[in-house]
Design a protein around this motif. Structure first.
Motif, mmCIF file in Angstrom:
data_model
loop_
_atom_site.group_PDB
_atom_site.id
_atom_site.type_symbol
_atom_site.label_atom_id
_atom_site.label_comp_id
_atom_site.label_asym_id
_atom_site.label_seq_id
_atom_site.Cartn_x
_atom_site.Cartn_y
_atom_site.Cartn_z
ATOM 1 N N LEU A 164 0.907 -1.176 -0.136
ATOM 2 C CA LEU A 164 0.355 -0.162 -0.126
ATOM 3 C C LEU A 164 1.235 1.623 -0.299
ATOM 4 O O LEU A 164 0.243 2.187 0.080
ATOM 5 N N GLY A 170 1.103 0.904 -4.865
ATOM 6 C CA GLY A 170 0.108 1.562 -5.576
ATOM 7 C C GLY A 170 -0.393 0.955 -6.876
ATOM 8 O O GLY A 170 -1.509 0.915 -6.828
ATOM 9 N N SER A 174 -3.834 -1.043 -7.570
ATOM 10 C CA SER A 174 -4.288 -0.524 -8.799
ATOM 11 C C SER A 174 -5.244 -1.232 -10.275
ATOM 12 O O SER A 174 -6.392 -1.162 -10.120
ATOM 13 N N HIS A 198 -4.550 7.711 0.051
ATOM 14 C CA HIS A 198 -4.624 5.609 -0.857
ATOM 15 C C HIS A 198 -6.005 5.559 -0.010
ATOM 16 O O HIS A 198 -6.179 4.790 -0.108
ATOM 17 N N LEU A 201 -8.671 3.623 -3.306
ATOM 18 C CA LEU A 201 -7.435 2.494 -3.235
ATOM 19 C C LEU A 201 -7.564 2.045 -1.827
ATOM 20 O O LEU A 201 -8.440 0.413 -2.510
#
Length: 406
Positions: A164, A170, A174, A198, A201
């Motif tokens: 993360l 990331g 994603s 994030h 996300l």
């Protein structure tokens, strides 16, 4: 930037909390008790409850310090109440080492976390995973390569696991969520999002994947905790892919841990003039497998995937499959593996599915209509048949029998 915290916890729980889980938490949260000490105490006393019931002299003879013994004998209710309150949320899960939901891959390492705090679809934790890690400041090409690999591998059915962080992590999360599922291993408590950018996300990960931590709710982003989480990233996965990393990158720690855990390590080469390629080049010199295409990874992991899926099919294939998200059926492309010669005898269900498939390509919807079976069960069976060389996956999600299949 401070971490983002989710909604405030609900009111404190009532007295119906599980006493055994309370004992696991009490032992795991005591000062000076890390995963290795926890396991040693379990081996000596048999259970957390037995440790807590032991006399002070017994605990001292086991090497515990006075402050640790005091914490075990007089646990702080203010420390436990917020954890039980968090665990009452619909998407929250508190998983001890003896819980059937505890990921078996992670349980194999020398220092597995005694307790996991997870948010989301926890069944993914037991599924085959590939970790993708790398630089927090990747080049544009490194970011694009990471996304391309993660997207393709997730589409084939692997769960993509990462940490993360900004950058490669990331990008991997994603892209994987576009085609399948992803797992984020946190260096904070499960109720925190760090970095805060994030936030969106993280919400997608809870909906279609998992966020997991060994740290209790309320734990903020302390620097000492992030290296610890690397062993979870490696331990959960069948292998680790480093897409772009400098020589001093924390991603190399994850790669070294993967070797200690007996996992595969993959690295993508780059330009000799790119400082972010030097970490990957160092890994390759030390024995990591050089990969240029994502199917290089599946070809290498095929034997392990075959062993996992064969073992899973014996006890409860349909049950395990039913726990998967409908958004990502396991369909690993035959082109990702070396040609296989079918050697394992077919089960009656497999033989029936092959007969139903016939000699013309068909998709999952057609096979579901013909057999009346759940799409999850058919998807899992097709993956095993593909790994054994009986069927191949064609463009458009169609399946066909190979010429040598009976």
């Amino acid at each position: 930037m401070p971490p983002l915290q989710f909604d405030p916890p609900p009111a404190a729980p009532d007295a119906s909390e599980d006493a055994a889980v309370r004992d696991w938490l009490t032992l795991s949260l005591a000062p000076r008790i890390g995963p290795r000490t926890f396991l040693r105490l379990l081996e000596q006393f048999g259970s957390p409850s037995a440790v807590l019931a032991a006399r002070d002299t017994q605990l001292a003879n086991s090497g515990l310090k006075p402050d640790t013994i005091a914490a075990l004998k007089r646990p702080d209710p203010d420390q436990l109440a917020p954890i039980f309150a968090w665990a009452k949320r619909p998407e929250a899960h508190l998983i001890t080492l003896i819980d059937p939901r505890y990921p078996p891959q992670l349980a194999e390492i020398a220092d597995p976390p005694p307790v996991l705090y997870a948010r989301g679809q926890v069944a993914w934790l037991a599924e085959p995973q590939l970790a993708i890690v790398g630089s927090r400041n990747p080049s544009a090409a490194g970011r694009e390569i990471t996304a391309s690999f993660a997207r393709w591998l997730a589409e084939q059915g692997l769960i993509i696991t990462s940490g993360l962080a900004v950058g490669v992590d990331g990008a991997a999360h994603s892209a994987a969520l576009e085609r399948g599922a992803s797992i984020a291993v946190l260096g904070t408590g499960p109720d925190q999002v760090y970095p805060a950018e994030h936030r969106d996300l993280a919400r997608r990960l809870v909906e279609r994947g998992v966020m997991v931590s060994e740290l209790p709710p309320g734990t903020g982003p302390l620097a000492r905790n992030f290296p610890r989480r690397n062993r979870l990233i490696s331990g959960l996965s069948l292998g680790v892919l480093v897409t772009e990393a400098a020589l001093n990158s924390g991603s190399l720690i994850t790669a070294r841990l993967a070797l200690e855990h007996g996992r595969e390590v993959f690295a993508i080469p780059g330009s000799i003039r790119n400082p972010l390629a030097r970490g990957c080049h160092a890994l390759i010199r030390d024995g990591a497998k050089l990969v240029e295409e994502p199917d290089d990874i599946l070809a290498e992991l095929a034997p392990r995937l075959r062993a996992e899926l064969t073992a899973a099919e014996r006890p409860a294939l349909s049950t395990r499959s039913a726990n998967r998200s409908n958004s990502s059926p396991m369909t690993i492309s035959a082109s990702a593996q070396p040609p296989l010669v079918p050697t394992t005898p077919l089960s009656p269900e497999q033989a029936q599915l092959l007969q139903t498939l016939g000699h013309d390509p068909a998709n999952l919807d057609e096979l579901t209509e013909r057999t009346g079976w759940a799409v999850e069960q058919i998807s899992a069976m097709l993956l095993l048949l593909e790994l054994e060389g009986h069927v191949s996956c064609l463009p458009g999600g169609r399946y066909a029998r190979v010429s040598s299949a009976t």
